[in-house]
Design a protein around this motif. Structure first.
Motif, PDB file in Angstrom:
ATOM      1  N   UNK A 349     -24.943 -20.746  -9.634  1.00 49.53           N
ATOM      2  CA  UNK A 349     -26.249 -21.419  -9.593  1.00 49.53           C
ATOM      3  C   UNK A 349     -26.901 -21.231  -8.230  1.00 49.53           C
ATOM      4  N   UNK A 350     -26.094 -21.328  -7.185  1.00 52.95           N
ATOM      5  CA  UNK A 350     -26.613 -21.189  -5.822  1.00 52.95           C
ATOM      6  C   UNK A 350     -27.130 -19.768  -5.576  1.00 52.95           C
ATOM      7  N   UNK A 351     -26.388 -18.764  -6.096  1.00 52.04           N
ATOM      8  CA  UNK A 351     -26.788 -17.360  -5.916  1.00 52.04           C
ATOM      9  C   UNK A 351     -28.145 -17.103  -6.569  1.00 52.04           C
ATOM     10  N   UNK A 486     -18.787 -28.057  -1.093  1.00 49.98           N
ATOM     11  CA  UNK A 486     -19.839 -27.828  -0.090  1.00 49.98           C
ATOM     12  C   UNK A 486     -21.000 -27.019  -0.699  1.00 49.98           C
ATOM     13  N   UNK A 487     -20.658 -25.987  -1.489  1.00 50.09           N
ATOM     14  CA  UNK A 487     -21.696 -25.174  -2.132  1.00 50.09           C
ATOM     15  C   UNK A 487     -22.525 -26.032  -3.076  1.00 50.09           C
ATOM     16  N   UNK A 492     -27.622 -28.746  -4.221  1.00 48.21           N
ATOM     17  CA  UNK A 492     -28.392 -29.989  -4.433  1.00 48.21           C
ATOM     18  C   UNK A 492     -29.458 -30.149  -3.358  1.00 48.21           C
ATOM     19  N   UNK A 493     -29.078 -29.884  -2.100  1.00 50.53           N
ATOM     20  CA  UNK A 493     -30.040 -30.029  -0.997  1.00 50.53           C
ATOM     21  C   UNK A 493     -31.193 -29.025  -1.128  1.00 50.53           C
ATOM     22  N   UNK A 494     -30.860 -27.792  -1.556  1.00 54.77           N
ATOM     23  CA  UNK A 494     -31.912 -26.775  -1.716  1.00 54.77           C
ATOM     24  C   UNK A 494     -32.911 -27.199  -2.777  1.00 54.77           C
ATOM     25  N   UNK A 495     -32.393 -27.728  -3.895  1.00 55.05           N
ATOM     26  CA  UNK A 495     -33.305 -28.205  -4.933  1.00 55.05           C
ATOM     27  C   UNK A 495     -34.164 -29.356  -4.426  1.00 55.05           C
TER      28      UNK A 495
END
Length: 643
Positions: A349-351, A486-487, A492-495
């Motif tokens: 999801x992060x990628x 951590x990822x 979550x923080x990026x969203x």
């Protein structure tokens, strides 16, 4: 949160097919035309008409755009050689239609504007000029200039009325309807589509009937009247099959599947989208195939079949990359990021979220730069025009004053000069005061944006930076489970940053200066949260308030109060029903958020957060906030501000 985006094809070929290529000796079927073109010598206008008709049918029936393009260009060259104005006009019109179907909006607009100029130069009949204007309206809609599309479509309609052109061009009514629909006026649009339908019924033209019926269905879709939408889609599909247009059938099938999905009938939604995919594969339409795969992936995601959802979305992304369609790539990467988030695969999801953000940032920067340049040019032009107008007015006043001086005494002349100087001084003072006020307002807006970015984005970016460094350390220490947490936190923080920036941009956008926009924004925020807790929620707004203007400061605080209240309701109330009402009371705006949950004692410490913050926000815009609740009796929040 799932992506709410769904890509819909808007097939609107009737306008381009209404050019009236008439010649009694020409065959009508596609195969017969092929034989005619191969067996005749290209020496007259009859041959040009055959090429034009063959090119048009090659597009409509077989979606073979390269072959159609070649035929039409040969037709144009021969028409120019024969000085055949109508043939040149028709060739450019059909070339525009080809580019329209290929999704190349600017080229579409250029060819259709050229066609109108040719029609005017060759003094073609008013019906042809009206058709050309209707075609340009279609091109403007493709490049999202809907107000221009509405303007030129209405101009075409007025010309048809002025010259009493009968029968009316049904596509002009379709054009006005589509422009109204895209500017969020579906109820008005339905009337124009129904007039187009009647005209096509009178002509016994199933292709045109299918398009008008599909457009009516899409309006009912916008109005969330899904049963009516499906009824029109079923009739439209029947007529599309009668016209033997697979392109139109695929379009209607996709829209049918999307309506079924919106109505939560996920199992039923699969079949029409799969049927559309089969048709688009047959036509080798990669753009449409990408759309079908993505829509199918979203349906499988709704059904919790994540493996098939992933396979279809990845196929959609692969086709979008092959086509180098950055808009679709951004949409599909966001869809995959949301899918992996729902699957708890936060690393993937992060990628995909990072890739989506990079594409969004690039697109936003280009769009913002272009918009700033456009506004600066407009501002400088208006400023110069105002200066010229002021000089002209001043010269006129001076001339008048000069004529009066011949009839006045020296004393009156002196008095007039003094009065003129006084007026100039007052005007200069008022002008400087107005400039200062605008500068202060701009400075205040800059401070507000800087403050919001610092408070809502700065700290989160710092957190992401530290977490990223710590993740590398954990991976080097062979602690993958802790690193994955951590990822997940970074994701979550990026969203959260994206949501914060989106809220800031939404707040300062003057296009959102209405209560209707605030209600839509809150409804989009509340809907997935309420559904996750099985809470039935209704939004009600006094019709007289829908278009009421709201200042930026009030809009921002009203949205944040509503967002905080809805968040608390979902987290702590345990409710099954909730209501959000916007109404006028004693010349003031009243917002009531009410639930049937467990309630609480407002005088006692509570786990509900943000009450003091909400009251402070209400006070800052000259309003008041009252919270009424008791254990077992639900909660009622009432916000009152000046409207």
């Amino acid at each position: 949160m799932k992506s709410l985006y769904s890509l819909r094809l808007i097939t609107f070929l009737l306008t381009f097919a209404s050019i009236d290529i008439v010649h009694a000796q020409l065959p009508k079927s596609l195969d017969s035309l092929e034989t005619y073109v191969q067996s005749h010598t290209p020496t007259d206008t009859n041959y040009v008409n055959a090429l034009l008709r063959l090119g048009n049918l090659t597009t409509k029936a077989r979606a073979n755009y390269d072959r159609a393009d070649s035929l039409l260009r040969v037709a144009e060259i021969l028409a120019i050689k024969l000085n055949f104005g109508r043939g040149i006009y028709q060739a450019n019109t059909f070339l525009g239609a080809n580019y329209y179907l290929l999704g190349k909006g600017q080229q579409t607009l250029e060819y259709l504007q050229k066609a109108l100029a040719i029609a005017e130069t060759n003094k073609l009949p008013p019906r042809t000029l009206a058709n050309a204007m209707t075609n340009i309206g279609t091109a403007y809609r493709q490049v999202n200039q809907h107000e221009k599309a509405l303007e030129i479509s209405l101009r075409s309609l007025r010309m048809q009325e002025q010259y009493n052109i009968l029968p009316r061009n049904e596509n002009t009514y379709n054009g006005v309807g589509l422009a109204l629909k895209e500017t969020k006026r579906p109820r008005e649009a339905i009337g124009y589509f129904q007039q187009a339908l009647v005209l096509n019924q009178n002509l016994k033209y199933p292709y045109g009937m299918a398009i008008a019926e599909q457009n009516i269905g899409r309006c009912y879709d916008d109005l969330n009247q899904y049963d009516k939408a499906l009824a029109y889609y079923r009739i439209a599909l029947k007529h599309a099959k009668e016209s033997e247009s697979e392109l139109l059938q695929a379009d209607i099938l996709v829209n049918t599947g999307l309506v079924l999905r919106e109505a939560k009938r996920f199992e039923e939604a699969k079949r029409p989208i799969e049927q559309a995919l089969v048709l688009n594969k047959k036509q080798e339409s990669k753009g449409a195939m990408a759309t079908d795969y993505f829509n199918l992936g979203q349906v499988y995601e709704d059904l919790k079949d994540y493996k098939l959802a992933e396979q279809n979305m990845k196929k959609a992304l692969a086709l979008a990359n092959e086509l180098e369609d950055n808009t679709k790539i951004a949409i599909y990467t966001q869809g995959l990021a949301d899918l992996y988030g729902g699957m708890k695969d936060f690393q993937q999801a992060y990628v995909f979220q990072l890739e989506r953000n990079q594409r969004m940032d690039s697109t936003t920067t280009i769009r913002t730069t272009a918009e700033v340049q456009r506004l600066m040019v407009k501002y400088e032009t208006e400023k110069k025009e105002a200066q010229i107008k002021l000089l002209q007015q001043q010269a006129k006043l001076n001339q008048q004053e000069h004529e009066r001086t011949r009839f006045r005494t020296n004393v009156l002349i002196a008095g007039g000069v003094l009065l003129l100087l006084l007026g100039a001084s007052v005007s200069a003072w008022l002008l400087n005061r107005s400039r200062l006020q605008r500068l202060e307002e701009a400075q205040q807006l800059r401070k507000q944006i800087a403050h919001d970015l610092h408070d809502e984005v700065g700290s989160t970016l710092s957190s992401i930076s530290m977490l990223s460094g710590h993740t590398d350390t954990l991976l080097s220490q062979n602690r993958p489970e802790t690193a994955q947490k951590m990822v997940q936190k970074i994701y979550t923080d990026a969203r959260q940053i994206l949501e914060s920036i989106d809220e800031i941009i939404w707040t300062i956008n003057p296009g959102n200066d209405s209560l209707h926009r605030i209600v839509l924004r809150l409804q989009e925020y509340a809907q997935p949260l309420m559904e996750s807790k099985n809470i039935q929620c209704s939004f009600q707004i006094d019709a007289a308030l829908e278009e009421a203007p709201i200042s930026m400061d009030v809009r921002r605080n009203l949205y944040l109060i509503g967002k905080e209240a809805i968040n608390n309701l979902v987290k702590y109330s345990g409710a099954t029903q909730a209501t959000v009402r916007f109404e006028r009371k004693n010349s003031q705006l009243q917002v009531v958020i009410q639930d049937n949950g467990r309630g609480f004692d407002p005088d006692q410490p509570s786990e509900r957060t943000g009450q003091d913050s909400m009251k402070q926000r209400a006070k800052s815009v000259g309003g008041s906030l009252e919270i009424q609740s008791s254990p077992g009796q639900g909660t009622r929040l009432q916000l009152v501000v000046s409207s």
